[in-house]
Design an enzyme around this catalytic site. Sequence first.
Site, PDB file in Angstrom:
ATOM      1  N   ARG A 168       0.795  -1.226   0.000  1.00 43.43           N
ATOM      2  CA  ARG A 168       0.000   0.000   0.000  1.00 43.43           C
ATOM      3  C   ARG A 168       0.831   1.282   0.000  1.00 43.43           C
ATOM      4  NH1 ARG A 168      -2.875  -3.772   1.699  1.00 43.43           N
ATOM      5  NH2 ARG A 168      -0.948  -4.283   2.737  1.00 43.43           N
ATOM      6  N   THR A 169       1.814   1.338   0.880  1.00 36.92           N
ATOM      7  CA  THR A 169       2.516   2.613   1.029  1.00 36.92           C
ATOM      8  C   THR A 169       3.239   2.969  -0.269  1.00 36.92           C
ATOM      9  OG1 THR A 169       2.759   2.184   3.381  1.00 36.92           O
ATOM     10  CG2 THR A 169       4.156   3.909   2.461  1.00 36.92           C
ATOM     11  N   LYS A 220      25.472  -3.625  -1.883  1.00 32.04           N
ATOM     12  CA  LYS A 220      26.936  -3.539  -2.033  1.00 32.04           C
ATOM     13  C   LYS A 220      27.557  -2.794  -0.854  1.00 32.04           C
ATOM     14  CE  LYS A 220      26.532  -2.904  -7.032  1.00 32.04           C
ATOM     15  NZ  LYS A 220      26.787  -1.884  -8.075  1.00 32.04           N
ATOM     16  N   ARG A 280      11.481   3.974   2.979  1.00 30.49           N
ATOM     17  CA  ARG A 280      11.159   3.011   4.049  1.00 30.49           C
ATOM     18  C   ARG A 280      12.413   2.209   4.349  1.00 30.49           C
ATOM     19  NH1 ARG A 280       6.032  -0.932   4.277  1.00 30.49           N
ATOM     20  NH2 ARG A 280       5.176   1.049   4.973  1.00 30.49           N
ATOM     21  N   HIS A 301       5.579   6.006  11.408  1.00 28.22           N
ATOM     22  CA  HIS A 301       5.034   5.852  10.047  1.00 28.22           C
ATOM     23  C   HIS A 301       4.054   7.014   9.797  1.00 28.22           C
ATOM     24  CE1 HIS A 301       3.649   4.226   6.394  1.00 28.22           C
ATOM     25  NE2 HIS A 301       3.446   2.968   6.722  1.00 28.22           N
TER      26      HIS A 301
HETATM   27  C1  NCD Z   1       2.108  -0.975   8.091  1.00 28.40           C
HETATM   28  C2  NCD Z   1       3.611  -0.792   8.196  1.00 28.40           C
HETATM   29  O1  NCD Z   1       4.329  -0.989   7.222  1.00 28.40           O
HETATM   30  O2  NCD Z   1       4.027  -0.424   9.287  1.00 28.40           O
HETATM   31  N1  NCD Z   1       1.673  -1.188   6.775  1.00 28.40           N
HETATM   32  C3  NCD Z   1       1.401  -0.100   5.996  1.00 28.40           C
HETATM   33  O3  NCD Z   1       2.240   0.706   5.722  1.00 28.40           O
HETATM   34  N2  NCD Z   1       0.128   0.046   5.595  1.00 28.40           N
HETATM   35  C4  NCD Z   1       1.563  -1.980   9.027  1.00 28.40           C
HETATM   36  C5  NCD Z   1       2.146  -3.370   9.017  1.00 28.40           C
HETATM   37  O4  NCD Z   1       3.020  -3.701   8.219  1.00 28.40           O
HETATM   38  O5  NCD Z   1       1.684  -4.153   9.845  1.00 28.40           O
END
Ligand code: NCD
Length: 305
Positions: free
Chosen positions: A52-53, A81, A102, A130
Site C-alpha cells: 500500500r505505502t 553492495k 522506508r 510511520h
Molecule cells: C504498516 C507498516 O508498514 O508499518 N503497513 C502499511 O504501511 N500500511 C503496518 C504493518 O506492516 O503491519
Amino acid sequence: MPRHLMNPMDLTVEEIQSLIDLAGDIERDPDKYAHACDRKTLATCFYEPSTRTRLSFEAAMYHLGGHVLGFSSADSSSAAKGESVSDTIRMISCYADICAMRHPKEGAPFVASLKSSIPVINAGDGGHQHPTQTLTDLLTISSLKGHLDHLVLGLCGDLKFGRTTHSLIEAMSRYEDVEFILISPPELRVPNYITEMLGKKHLKYTEVQSLEEVMPVLDILYMTRVQRERFFNEDDYVRMKDFYVLDKPKMELAKKDMLVLHPLPRVNEISVEVDDDPRAVYFKQAQYGMYIRMALILTLLGIEV
Ligand code: NCD
C-alpha cells in the site's frame, strides 16, 4: 532547505487540517490536480517490503502528472553492495524532486534527510514511526466520523513494534478529549516514551489485555498485525500471533457507529467475516492513503493549484 516529514509531530495541527482539506478537494475534483506535478519526479526508496505505502505513493505521483522511479527492496539497490543511506540520498537528490523512504532501521530516513537537498518522507522506519499512515488514518477518521476530537480510540495488537500505532497515538494526543485504550498482551505494550508522553500531557489512557471488555466503549478500533519481522525469536511470534482475532461475536459488543481501522496487511487478527460489516473501513482507509499522499507531495514541493 527542503522540508522533510519524519514524524507526524513535524506538522502542526493546522498543517494537518490543511492536508486533510486538500485531500478532500483532490478526491472531489481530481482533474484540477492532474498536471500539478508535470515534470516532477518522486523516488520511492524501499529497503523493506510494502504494498500500500509504495503503490499509493506511486499512484499519487502519477495522478498528479509526475514521474516515479525507485527500488522496492534493499537487494535491488546498492545497499546490497554496502552503500550508506547518506550516499544513496545524495544520488537520488540528483534524479528526483522528492523521496519517500522506508527502512528497517529506526532513524535511517532521518539520517538520509540530513544529507538531502530534496524533501524526504519517512515511509516507515523499523518499529519507530510511520507518519504517512497516520495522515491516512486521520483523513479516514475525519472523513467518516466528521471530527478528530471527543473520541475513545482503542489500539489493539502489537503496540510495541507497530510503528503505525506510535505515530497515531502521538498525532491524536493533540486533539481535545481523546481517550486512549491500549489493548495488548503484556509483552507487546507500547514503548515507555509513548506512555510517558501521554502522562506528561495528562491524557486519559489505560493499558488492558481484554478486547471484549472494552469493545462497548470504543469509537474507533485500530487493529494491527503482530510484527513478525521485528521479533527476536519465532517461538515468541507463534505464541503471540493469534492473541487477538476480531470476529462477528466481538463486533456485536461494539457501538453501532464504531469504526474498525487497520493499516493492513492483515494476517489473522480480523476474520474475513467482518469485512462485510459497514463499520469495517480498512479498505476504504487504504484508498484515502492515495489522496493524502497527493496532498503531502504538493505541500512539500510547495505547489499550489
Ligand atoms: C504498516 C507498516 O508498514 O508499518 N503497513 C502499511 O504501511 N500500511 C503496518 C504493518 O506492516 O503491519
